[in-house]
Write an enzyme that holds these catalytic residues in place. Structure first.
Site, mmCIF file in Angstrom:
data_model
loop_
_atom_site.group_PDB
_atom_site.id
_atom_site.type_symbol
_atom_site.label_atom_id
_atom_site.label_comp_id
_atom_site.label_asym_id
_atom_site.label_seq_id
_atom_site.Cartn_x
_atom_site.Cartn_y
_atom_site.Cartn_z
ATOM 1 N N LYS A 1 71.036 22.911 -52.537
ATOM 2 C CA LYS A 1 69.999 23.226 -51.545
ATOM 3 C C LYS A 1 69.019 22.089 -51.358
ATOM 4 O O LYS A 1 68.573 21.820 -50.251
ATOM 5 C CB LYS A 1 69.231 24.489 -51.964
ATOM 6 C CG LYS A 1 69.928 25.772 -51.617
ATOM 7 C CD LYS A 1 68.909 26.897 -51.557
ATOM 8 C CE LYS A 1 69.526 28.177 -51.036
ATOM 9 N NZ LYS A 1 68.542 29.269 -50.992
ATOM 10 N N LYS B 1 75.015 31.660 -44.492
ATOM 11 C CA LYS B 1 74.102 31.807 -43.357
ATOM 12 C C LYS B 1 73.553 30.469 -42.907
ATOM 13 O O LYS B 1 73.019 30.352 -41.811
ATOM 14 C CB LYS B 1 72.980 32.807 -43.657
ATOM 15 C CG LYS B 1 72.318 32.717 -44.994
ATOM 16 C CD LYS B 1 71.490 33.989 -45.260
ATOM 17 C CE LYS B 1 71.394 34.293 -46.747
ATOM 18 N NZ LYS B 1 71.025 35.650 -47.049
ATOM 19 N N LYS C 1 82.259 27.768 -48.413
ATOM 20 C CA LYS C 1 81.840 29.163 -48.496
ATOM 21 C C LYS C 1 81.269 29.644 -47.165
ATOM 22 O O LYS C 1 80.580 28.873 -46.496
ATOM 23 C CB LYS C 1 80.764 29.231 -49.581
ATOM 24 C CG LYS C 1 80.387 30.601 -50.038
ATOM 25 C CD LYS C 1 79.317 30.525 -51.120
ATOM 26 C CE LYS C 1 77.983 30.034 -50.587
ATOM 27 N NZ LYS C 1 76.849 30.185 -51.497
HETATM 28 P P1 TYM Z 1 72.201 35.668 -51.429
HETATM 29 O O1 TYM Z 1 71.092 36.306 -50.688
HETATM 30 O O2 TYM Z 1 72.566 34.261 -51.101
HETATM 31 O O3 TYM Z 1 73.520 36.536 -51.274
HETATM 32 C C1 TYM Z 1 73.513 37.936 -51.502
HETATM 33 C C2 TYM Z 1 74.826 38.386 -52.122
HETATM 34 O O4 TYM Z 1 75.925 38.024 -51.291
HETATM 35 C C3 TYM Z 1 76.878 37.286 -52.052
HETATM 36 N N1 TYM Z 1 77.517 36.290 -51.174
HETATM 37 C C4 TYM Z 1 78.845 36.167 -51.032
HETATM 38 N N2 TYM Z 1 79.860 36.856 -51.577
HETATM 39 C C5 TYM Z 1 81.105 36.487 -51.213
HETATM 40 N N3 TYM Z 1 81.367 35.475 -50.342
HETATM 41 C C6 TYM Z 1 80.374 34.762 -49.769
HETATM 42 N N4 TYM Z 1 80.631 33.792 -48.900
HETATM 43 C C7 TYM Z 1 79.029 35.101 -50.109
HETATM 44 N N5 TYM Z 1 77.817 34.623 -49.740
HETATM 45 C C8 TYM Z 1 76.907 35.359 -50.401
HETATM 46 C C9 TYM Z 1 76.069 36.619 -53.149
HETATM 47 O O5 TYM Z 1 76.887 36.258 -54.246
HETATM 48 C C10 TYM Z 1 75.083 37.709 -53.495
HETATM 49 O O6 TYM Z 1 75.666 38.657 -54.383
HETATM 50 N N6 TYM Z 1 70.122 34.480 -55.838
HETATM 51 C C11 TYM Z 1 70.665 35.575 -55.038
HETATM 52 C C12 TYM Z 1 69.701 36.725 -54.818
HETATM 53 C C13 TYM Z 1 69.116 37.306 -56.062
HETATM 54 C C14 TYM Z 1 69.769 38.121 -57.016
HETATM 55 C C15 TYM Z 1 68.794 38.449 -57.982
HETATM 56 C C16 TYM Z 1 71.083 38.595 -57.123
HETATM 57 C C17 TYM Z 1 67.819 37.160 -56.465
HETATM 58 N N7 TYM Z 1 67.627 37.858 -57.626
HETATM 59 C C18 TYM Z 1 69.103 39.241 -59.087
HETATM 60 C C19 TYM Z 1 71.384 39.397 -58.238
HETATM 61 C C20 TYM Z 1 70.411 39.704 -59.197
HETATM 62 C C21 TYM Z 1 71.065 35.027 -53.670
HETATM 63 O O7 TYM Z 1 70.529 34.052 -53.220
HETATM 64 O O8 TYM Z 1 71.963 35.807 -53.008
#
Ligand code: TYM
Length: 339
Positions: free
Chosen positions: A118, A204, A201
């Site tokens: 990032k 967004k 991947k």
């Molecule tokens: P975030 O907001 O980027 O994504 C949310 C969830 O979607 C999953 N994901 C995917 N799964 C499969 N293929 C993809 N291309 C894909 N893109 C996103 C992510 O793995 C996630 O499960 N750091 C985390 C948010 C967070 C969190 C937490 C998660 C903050 N605190 C505590 C679990 C527990 C994040 O940025 O996810």
């Protein structure tokens, strides 16, 4: 289950930063709704404080927070049976994050690949919050003593860090206080790839909207994106092994499998030998049948923003009832007077 001393509790979070896409749905949202059906106590969080580690327009953040909440509910999450709230309404997350800032080591944080991705070449310009992000994430999870965290593959390293932090805290204070939380990375679509490049991947932040299916896309747009998805000229093979060198084909098969609730093997047993000109329309029909009702329901829920805000406030109250005593115990273990 992970730790005998801790009863099973599920936590997961999603950032309200832009459109929800098929990766979020298959890797997270769809599985959250399935987890809820098992009856385990589940806590889901719209992580607005994580989103602001990069600048967010305030109006856009408000909108995205509500829309993501609508997305959770439209995907099948029941805010009565599960707990659903936005992170900034539960101050225990940031209080616990400070504790973990003091537990985590600089060297651990520097190894986090998501920060490197990032921040890119501009690490000196990145916010301190973006660097500390994984400690807040550990706090999100451990402030509830959560034992299981369903996520996509990209979160694995952060969850390993969460385990490190729990172990170090327990060791430093000679307690068995925090559970060693298990990541739950399961199913056919733990890493949904871009529709334009099977090596990237689905995300967004990809500048090309054709690379992803958004949860708010209408039926025609979904069908068009799948029709135009990059593939190779070969028909689908009979076995998974033969997909090893065909990332785009493998991605579409995995998406089909996850949408249909089947294994990729089962999809190939049925579809092996068919050309993409036949497979893609079937995939588009399946995607539209599953995603269009979600998008419609999100639109309906967004008509009543006051109700969404009530759901989040009520969820936050219930979340605090769990988090506050755990934070107090943490402070007491550390020697804070008054805890
Ligand atoms: P975030 O907001 O980027 O994504 C949310 C969830 O979607 C999953 N994901 C995917 N799964 C499969 N293929 C993809 N291309 C894909 N893109 C996103 C992510 O793995 C996630 O499960 N750091 C985390 C948010 C967070 C969190 C937490 C998660 C903050 N605190 C505590 C679990 C527990 C994040 O940025 O996810």
């Amino acid at each position: 289950m992970a730790e005998a001393a801790h009863s099973p509790r599920v936590f997961s979070g999603i950032q309200p930063s832009g459109n929800l896409h098929l990766g979020n749905y298959l890797g997270a949202l769809k599985r959250f709704a399935e987890t809820q059906e098992t009856g385990v106590q589940s806590i889901y969080c719209v992580v607005d404080l994580h989103a602001v580690t990069v600048w967010q327009d305030p109006d856009a953040l408000r909108h995205a927070t509500r829309e993501l909440t609508a997305g959770f509910i439209a995907s099948g999450l029941d805010p009565e049976r599960s707990i659903l709230f936005n992170q900034s309404q539960v101050p225990e997350h940031t209080q616990m994050a400070w504790v973990f800032n003091c537990v985590a080591r600089m060297g651990w944080m520097k190894r986090m690949t998501q920060f490197k991705d990032k921040a890119g070449k501009h690490a000196e310009q990145a916010s301190l919050g973006l660097f500390a992000y994984p400690a807040l994430m550990a706090a999100d999870i451990l402030v509830y003593h959560a034992t299981h965290v369903p996520v996509g593959e990209d979160q694995k390293q952060h969850l390993e860090l969460t385990q490190e932090i729990a172990r170090k805290f327990n060791h430093d204070f000679g307690v068995e206080f925090f559970p060693i939380t298990e990541p739950v990375i399961e199913g056919a679509a733990t890493r949904v790839m871009s529709l334009r490049d099977g090596g990237k991947k689905m995300s967004k932040s990809d500048p090309s909207d054709m690379s992803r299916i958004n949860l708010t896309d209408d039926a025609d747009t979904i069908a068009k994106k799948i029709r135009k998805a990059k593939t190779d000229p070969e028909p689908l093979p009979e076995t998974l092994k033969e997909l090893d060198t065909r990332p785009e084909a493998r991605n579409l098969v995995n998406i089909y499998a996850a949408l249909a609730g089947q294994s990729a093997e089962a999809v190939l047993a049925e579809m092996g030998g068919r050309p993409f000109s036949e497979f893609k329309p079937l995939l588009a029909d399946l995607a539209v049948a599953q995603l269009a009702p979600i998008s419609t329901e999100m639109g309906r829920l967004m008509q009543d923003v006051a109700e969404i805000d009530r759901i989040l406030a009520r969820g936050a109250e219930r979340a605090r009832e769990i988090a506050a005593p755990i934070l107090r115990d943490t402070y007491r273990i550390m020697g804070m007077v008054g805890a």
